[in-house]
Design an enzyme around this catalytic site. Structure first.
Site, short mmCIF file in Angstrom:
data_model
loop_
_atom_site.label_atom_id
_atom_site.label_comp_id
_atom_site.label_asym_id
_atom_site.label_seq_id
_atom_site.Cartn_x
_atom_site.Cartn_y
_atom_site.Cartn_z
CG ASP A 103 -2.27 0.61 0.91
OD1 ASP A 103 -2.30 1.84 0.68
OD2 ASP A 103 -3.27 -0.12 0.87
CB SER B 9 -6.68 2.18 -0.61
OG SER B 9 -5.37 2.38 -0.17
CG ASP C 2 -7.31 12.04 1.49
OD1 ASP C 2 -6.44 11.14 1.58
OD2 ASP C 2 -8.50 11.86 1.82
NE ARG D 250 -11.48 5.20 0.65
CZ ARG D 250 -10.16 5.08 0.61
NH1 ARG D 250 -9.47 5.76 -0.29
NH2 ARG D 250 -9.53 4.32 1.45
CE LYS E 46 -3.91 1.27 4.01
NZ LYS E 46 -4.35 2.24 2.99
CG ASP F 226 -1.59 4.46 2.47
OD1 ASP F 226 -1.50 5.39 1.64
OD2 ASP F 226 -2.56 4.34 3.24
CG HIS G 63 -1.89 8.58 4.81
ND1 HIS G 63 -2.23 9.53 3.87
CD2 HIS G 63 -2.38 7.40 4.36
CE1 HIS G 63 -2.90 8.92 2.89
NE2 HIS G 63 -2.99 7.64 3.15
CG ASP H 179 -2.92 0.79 -2.74
OD1 ASP H 179 -1.73 1.13 -2.56
OD2 ASP H 179 -3.81 0.97 -1.89
CG HIS H 180 -2.44 4.60 -3.51
ND1 HIS H 180 -1.62 5.18 -2.56
CD2 HIS H 180 -3.39 3.94 -2.84
CE1 HIS H 180 -2.08 4.86 -1.36
NE2 HIS H 180 -3.15 4.09 -1.49
C1 3PG Z 1 -7.42 7.29 4.21
O1 3PG Z 1 -8.63 7.06 4.20
O2 3PG Z 1 -6.66 6.85 5.08
C2 3PG Z 1 -6.86 8.20 3.14
O3 3PG Z 1 -7.77 9.21 2.86
C3 3PG Z 1 -6.63 7.43 1.89
O4 3PG Z 1 -5.80 6.34 2.10
P1 3PG Z 1 -6.04 4.95 1.37
O5 3PG Z 1 -6.71 5.23 0.05
O6 3PG Z 1 -4.63 4.44 1.19
O7 3PG Z 1 -6.85 4.08 2.26
CO CO Z 2 -3.52 6.05 1.95
#
Ligand code: 3PG
Ligand code: CO
Length: 554
Positions: free
Chosen positions: A24, A77, A167, A282, A357, A426, A430, A467-468
Site C-alpha cells: 500500500d 486505495s 489527502d 467513498r 487495510k 501508506d 500519511h 495500489d498507489h
Molecule cells: C485514508 O482514508 O486513510 C486516506 O484518505 C486514503 O488512504 P487509502 O486510500 O490508502 O486508504
Molecule cells: Co492512503
C-alpha cells in the site's frame, strides 16, 4: 445469467500457488531525500526490479486509469483495489457524483426526494470530510449540494465538518473552513439559517474504518447528534485555529468540538424530524457512521438518544448490506470481479491484512462487497491493528504477522491464491514522518521477502504490486518538481501521489517464456486482474482490461 466458467489458458498450467502482494502506498519515483522507499533498505524489492527486466514494469495507478475524473486525481486505495480486483475501469464515486450534479439528476433521485421531506419542518445536517482531496469527498461537490438545497426549499442547514490534512496538506483546514463559511453566508443572505455545527479531525472523529475503533465514531455521534464535545466555540474558524495551535495538533487529529450560541447552547444537534446526509462518496470510512445513523439494533456504543431522521448517504456504501438504504447517487456497479470468477472456477483463496487495510483486500477487492463468495473455498484473516496510536509510533505495524499468515497459508497448500495488503508505506506515509516512513518501507520489504521465500518452497508464482503512490514522495512540489516552501520550510506531503507503481512477477512456478508484453505501455492497475487470472491457468473474461503478460516459445 453470467457464464462463470473461465476458458483454459492455452499455454499456462493450473495448480500453481499464486501469491498476490499489494504494497500500500508504494509508488516509483526518482531517489531523493523525500523518497522513503529509495532511502530505505529494500533488498527484496530492489532485486525484483534489477533481476529480470522482462518481469518488472510500472503500471498507472491514478486518474482516469482507475476511474477518477481527471489526470490530476491522485490514486487511492479504494479505486486502486477496485481496479486490481475487478479488472475493468469503472467510473468511480467522485466522477459519478460530478455527473449527477452536472446533469441535475442528483436532485431528482429517490434519495434526494426522501430527505427533502424534512426541509419544511426540520434541519438538514451535512456530515463529511471538508477538503478538496477527492479521495473521500470534494469541497466543490459540497458547495453544489449546499447551493442545490438552498434552491429547493431548505430552511435550516447544519454542517458537521471533519478536517482533513491527510489527502491534502496539513493546515489547509483553515482555508476550507473559510470557504465554507462564505458559502453558508450566501445561504444566510437568502434567509436560510445555515451554520457549521460541529467538527473534529477525520482520524479522531467519525471516520474510522473496518471497525478498528468505534470510539472514533462515538466521538462524532456525541458532537453531531448529542451536541456534546470537550471543546465549545462560537465560531468554527476560531475553533480550528485555536485547536491547531495546541502542541502537536494537526488537521487529521483535531479533537471534537461543537459550535454553541452566546448562551452556550449547541447550535445544531440532530433531532427528530431532521434529515442527515453523509456527503463522502467513498465507502470505507462511512460504513460505521452509516450503521450508527441507520441501524435500530446497535450495540457498538451507547447512542443515548436516537433521533428519528431521514438519512441518505452520498452513495450506497455497502452493496451487500444495502447500506444505507437511501442514497443520493448510485455507486459504480462493480460486478463479476476476478475474485468471484476465480472462486467459481475452484480457486481456493486466502486474503489477509491488518484491520486498517483488511477491507482493502476483501471488500474493495471484491467490488465493495462484504463477505465471502463461497465460504468453503475462501478464508479471510484480519490481524488486529494497533489502535489509539499514529503509525509513525510503530512503523513496522503488523507487516511481519501478515507475512507469517501468508507464509503459513502458502506452505499449507490449502490455497491457490494468497493475497495480502502490506499497509506500511501508506499508513506511515500519511503521518508525514519521513524517518518513520523509511522504517516502514523496510518492514514491508522484509514481509515481501518472507512471502517470496514461501512461494519458492512450494514452487509457486508471485505477483508483487501496489495500489498507489505515497511513501516515494513526501514533499509538496511545484509544477517543475521543486519542493514548495512555506515560511522557509518545505511542505511535507501526507497524501498519496500521482506516481505509477511497480509490478513484478516471478517464482519457480512461472512458466518459462512468460514476460510482460510491450504493447500495453499505458497499462494500469485494471490490467492486473487478467494477468493474475492467466497465472492461475485461465483466460480472463473477454471484457476485462487486457493481460500484461505473454508467453513466448523458448
Ligand atoms: C485514508 O482514508 O486513510 C486516506 O484518505 C486514503 O488512504 P487509502 O486510500 O490508502 O486508504
Ligand atoms: Co492512503
Amino acid at each position: 445469467g453470467v457464464s462463470w466458467k473461465l476458458a483454459d489458458h492455452p499455454k499456462l498450467p493450473k495448480g500453481k500457488t499464486v501469491a498476490v502482494v499489494v504494497l500500500d502506498g508504494w509508488g516509483e519515483a526518482k531517489p531523493n531525500e523525500y523518497n522513503c522507499i529509495a532511502t530505505a533498505e529494500t533488498p527484496c524489492m530492489d532485486s525484483l526490479k534489477k533481476g529480470a527486466p522482462e518481469l518488472w514494469r510500472l503500471v498507472r495507478a491514478h486518474g482516469t486509469a482507475v476511474g477518477l475524473p481527471t489526470e490530476d486525481d491522485m490514486g487511492n486505495s479504494e479505486v486502486g483495489h477496485n481496479a486490481l480486483g475487478a479488472g475493468r475501469i469503472f467510473a468511480q464515486g467522485a466522477k459519478l457524483v460530478d455527473i449527477a450534479l452536472a446533469t441535475g439528476k442528483f436532485f431528482e433521485g429517490e434519495g434526494f426526494n426522501y430527505i427533502k421531506e424534512s426541509f419544511a419542518n426540520g434541519t438538514l445536517h451535512l456530515i463529511g470530510l471538508l477538503s478538496d482531496g477527492g479521495v473521500h469527498s470534494r469541497l466543490d461537490q459540497l458547495q453544489l449540494l449546499l447551493k442545490g438545497v438552498g434552491e429547493r426549499g431548505v430552511k435550516r442547514v447544519r454542517v458537521h465538518i471533519l478536517t482533513d490534512g491527510r489527502d491534502v496538506l496539513d493546515g489547509s483546514s483553515v482555508e476550507f473552513v473559510e470557504t465554507l463559511e462564505n458559502d453558508l453566508a450566501k445561504l444566510q443572505e437568502k434567509g436560510i439559517d445555515a451554520k457549521i455545527a460541529s467538527g473534529g479531525g477525520r482520524m479522531n472523529v467519525s471516520m474510522d474504518r473496518y471497525e478498528n475503533d468505534w470510539n472514533v465514531v462515538k466521538r462524532g455521534w456525541d458532537a453531531q447528534v448529542l451536541g456534546e464535545a470537550p471543546y465549545k466555540f462560537t465560531n468554527a474558524l476560531e475553533a480550528v485555529k485555536k485547536l491547531r495551535a495546541e502542541p502537536k495538533a494537526n488537521d487529521q487529529y483535531l479533537p471534537p468540538f461543537v459550535i454553541v450560541d452566546e448562551s452556550g447552547k449547541p447550535v445544531g444537534p440532530i433531532v427528530d424530524g431532521d434529515a442527515v446526509v453523509t456527503f463522502n462518496f467513498r465507502a470505507d470510512r462511512m460504513v460505521m457512521i452509516a450503521k450508527s445513523l441507520e441501524y435500530e439494533n446497535f450495540d457498538k456504543f451507547d447512542r443515548v438518544r436516537v433521533p428519528k431522521i431521514r438519512y441518505a448517504g452520498m452513495l450506497e456504501y455497502d452493496g451487500e448490506l444495502k447500506l444505507p438504504s437511501h442514497y443520493l447517487v448510485s455507486p459504480p456497479e462493480i460486478d463479476r470481479t476476478s475474485g468471484e470468477y476465480l472462486v467459481k472456477n475452484g480457486i481456493r483463496t486466502f486474503a489477509c491484512s491488518e484491520t486498517v487495510k483488511f477491507g482493502h483486500v476483501t471488500f474493495f477487492w471484491n467490488g465493495n462487497r462484504s463477505g465471502y463468495f463461497n465460504a468453503e473455498l475462501e478464508k479471510y484473516v484480519e490481524i488486529p491493528s494497533d489502535s489509539g496510536i499514529t503509525f509513525n509510533e510503530k512503523p513496522n505495524m503488523k507487516a511481519l504477522q501478515i507475512a507469517e499468515k501468508a507464509r503459513d497459508a502458502i506452505l499449507s497448500r490449502n490455497f491457490d491464491q494468497v493475497r495480502v495488503n502490506l499497509p506500511n508505506g501508506d499508513m506511515v506515509g500519511h503521518t508525514g514522518d519521513i524517518e518513520a516512513t523509511v522504517v516502514a518501507c523496510k518492514a514491508a520489504d522484509e514481509a515481501v521477502k518472507m512471502i517470496l521465500d514461501a512461494i519458492e518452497q512450494v514452487g509457486g508464482i508471485y505477483v508483487v504490486t501496489a495500489d498507489h503512490g505515497n511513501a516515494e514522495d513526501m514533499v509538496k512540489r511545484d509544477k517543475s518538481g521543486k519542493p514548495l516552501l512555506k515560511d522557509g520550510k518545505v511542505q511535507i506531503l501526507t497524501s498519496h501521489t500521482l506516481e505509477p507503481v511497480p509490478i513484478a512477477i516471478g517464482g519457480p512456478g512461472l512458466s518459462s517464456g512468460v514476460r510482460f508484453r510491450n504493447d500495453v505501455p499505458s497499462g494500469g492497475l485494471a490490467n492486473v486482474a487478467a494477468t493474475v487470472i492467466n497465472l492461475h491457468g485461465f483466460e480472463a473474461p473477454s471484457d476485462y482490461e487486457q493481460t500484461l503478460i505473454e508467453v513466448v516459445d523458448k
